[in-house]
Design an enzyme around this catalytic site. Structure first.
Site, PDB file in Angstrom:
ATOM      1  N   CYS A  71       0.853  -1.190   0.000  1.00 58.13           N
ATOM      2  CA  CYS A  71       0.000   0.000   0.000  1.00 58.13           C
ATOM      3  C   CYS A  71       0.881   1.229   0.000  1.00 58.13           C
ATOM      4  CB  CYS A  71      -0.906   0.004   1.231  1.00 58.13           C
ATOM      5  SG  CYS A  71      -1.881   1.520   1.383  1.00 58.13           S
ATOM      6  N   GLU A 118      -4.705  -8.692  -1.464  1.00 58.67           N
ATOM      7  CA  GLU A 118      -4.563  -8.687  -0.001  1.00 58.67           C
ATOM      8  C   GLU A 118      -3.727  -7.495   0.414  1.00 58.67           C
ATOM      9  OE1 GLU A 118      -2.071  -9.699   3.643  1.00 58.67           O
ATOM     10  OE2 GLU A 118      -1.464  -9.320   1.570  1.00 58.67           O
ATOM     11  N   ARG A 162      -3.754 -11.306  13.266  1.00 55.25           N
ATOM     12  CA  ARG A 162      -3.302 -10.731  12.004  1.00 55.25           C
ATOM     13  C   ARG A 162      -4.524 -10.349  11.181  1.00 55.25           C
ATOM     14  NH1 ARG A 162       1.809 -11.058  10.055  1.00 55.25           N
ATOM     15  NH2 ARG A 162       2.152 -10.402   7.899  1.00 55.25           N
ATOM     16  N   ARG A 164      -6.160  -8.545   8.075  1.00 52.59           N
ATOM     17  CA  ARG A 164      -5.828  -8.105   6.728  1.00 52.59           C
ATOM     18  C   ARG A 164      -7.110  -7.945   5.924  1.00 52.59           C
ATOM     19  NH1 ARG A 164      -1.808  -7.120   8.918  1.00 52.59           N
ATOM     20  NH2 ARG A 164       0.345  -7.618   8.340  1.00 52.59           N
TER      21      ARG A 164
END
Length: 328
Positions: A71, A118, A162, A164
């Protein structure tokens, strides 16, 4: 039915592992040379390098595009100039200069049946939501995909918190449901090795530093500092910086300073099988597993994508299509 897929921003192949039961990988791309080494060792082919140098016309035809893309802030350079000249500009123009644009140009050229992207959870809120909105508009309005997005937490499948965001798209307006991830999963003790080399135990100097650092920030009301894992629960998120001091996930030891996870334990924490080979240095391995995807989560998503493609159940109305909101 077998599906051809491509693996962009491939890292060490976590997404590929999840999709291999459903077909074959016909193209992979990863710029990091150490990650290429690990990828080639495990899959037998070496990913090509910089995606920006790849001609989208040269990418093999495929059914599914996979990309765990970084990103980056969206560059709006050139948009103001086009406006001043009275020229219209599409969302694809706005994303040029970012790595997402490279995904978009390949999608536009090859028109695969489906894709899976992702990214970090914060993609949704980056630049007050503008980045995510632009990505969705490119995928839906410019490229014509029906898109679903959801934040999934891996801790029900691996012993790690985690979160995502997973973005799934289909060229046809077909129905798709994200998998249900269990709320509770395995404990971190389940992935620990026995008889770990003492070199993974923190030195007195480093341990004292981490303790004083945490105490200093605690007095300021901050939560910064090391994380001592509860062996009967899940850990913090493994990051690419883990190689520096291991501070976010430390394993307590009786009568000794805590220790870092070993590279194999990091692989297990991300759901990689023990058959997955680690040919690189510990430093490189920590970075690679910290940057990777939780394989069991992607396997669940992959299964749902394949089911959706094979059911081929179409959405009937525009209202239904617009219900594909991000769900926490």
């Amino acid at each position: 039915m077998s599906y051809d897929f491509i693996d962009l921003f491939a890292g060490i192949g976590g997404m590929r592992l999840a999709f291999e039961p459903y077909g074959r990988c016909v193209f992979s791309c990863e710029w990091d040379t150490k990650a290429q080494e690990t990828y080639e060792k495990n899959f037998g082919d070496k990913p090509v390098g910089d995606i920006k140098k790849i001609d989208e016309k040269a990418v093999p035809g495929h059914d599914i595009l996979l990309a765990g893309f970084p990103c980056q802030p969206f560059s709006l350079a050139g948009v103001s100039k086009k406006k001043s000249l009275g020229k219209e500009h599409g969302f694809l123009d706005e994303t040029q200069g970012t790595l997402f644009f490279d995904i978009a140009r390949i999608l536009k050229e090859k028109q695969p049946q489906a894709f899976l992207l992702e990214n970090v959870k914060n993609l949704r809120t980056h630049d007050k939501g503008k980045t995510f909105n632009k990505i969705m508009k490119v995928l839906e309005e410019e490229l014509g995909y029906t898109v679903y997005a959801k934040v999934l937490n891996a801790k029900g499948l691996v012993p790690q918190r985690r979160e995502r965001i997973y973005i799934v798209g289909f060229k046809k307006p077909i129905k798709f449901n994200f998998p249900d991830i269990p709320e509770n999963g395995p404990a971190i003790i389940s992935i620990l090795q026995k008889n770990v080399d003492p070199k993974y135990t923190l030195s007195d100097k480093l341990w004292e530093y981490l303790k004083s650092y945490k105490e200093k920030h605690s007095k300021k009301g901050n939560g910064f500092g090391y994380g001592l894992a509860d062996l009967d629960s899940f850990s913090r998120t493994l990051s690419a910086r883990y190689h520096k001091d291991g501070s976010e996930i430390l394993i307590p030891q009786k009568g000794r300073n805590p220790r870092k996870l070993t590279p194999r334990e990091c692989a297990r924490l991300q759901g990689f099988p023990d058959s997955f080979e680690i040919p690189v240095s510990n430093t490189a391995a920590y970075k690679q597993f910290g940057n990777s995807v939780p394989v069991p989560v992607v396997k669940k998503v992959a299964e749902q994508i394949i089911h959706a493609l094979e059911r081929n159940e179409t959405i009937q109305t525009d209202i239904d299509i617009k219900k594909n909101a991000v769900v926490d």
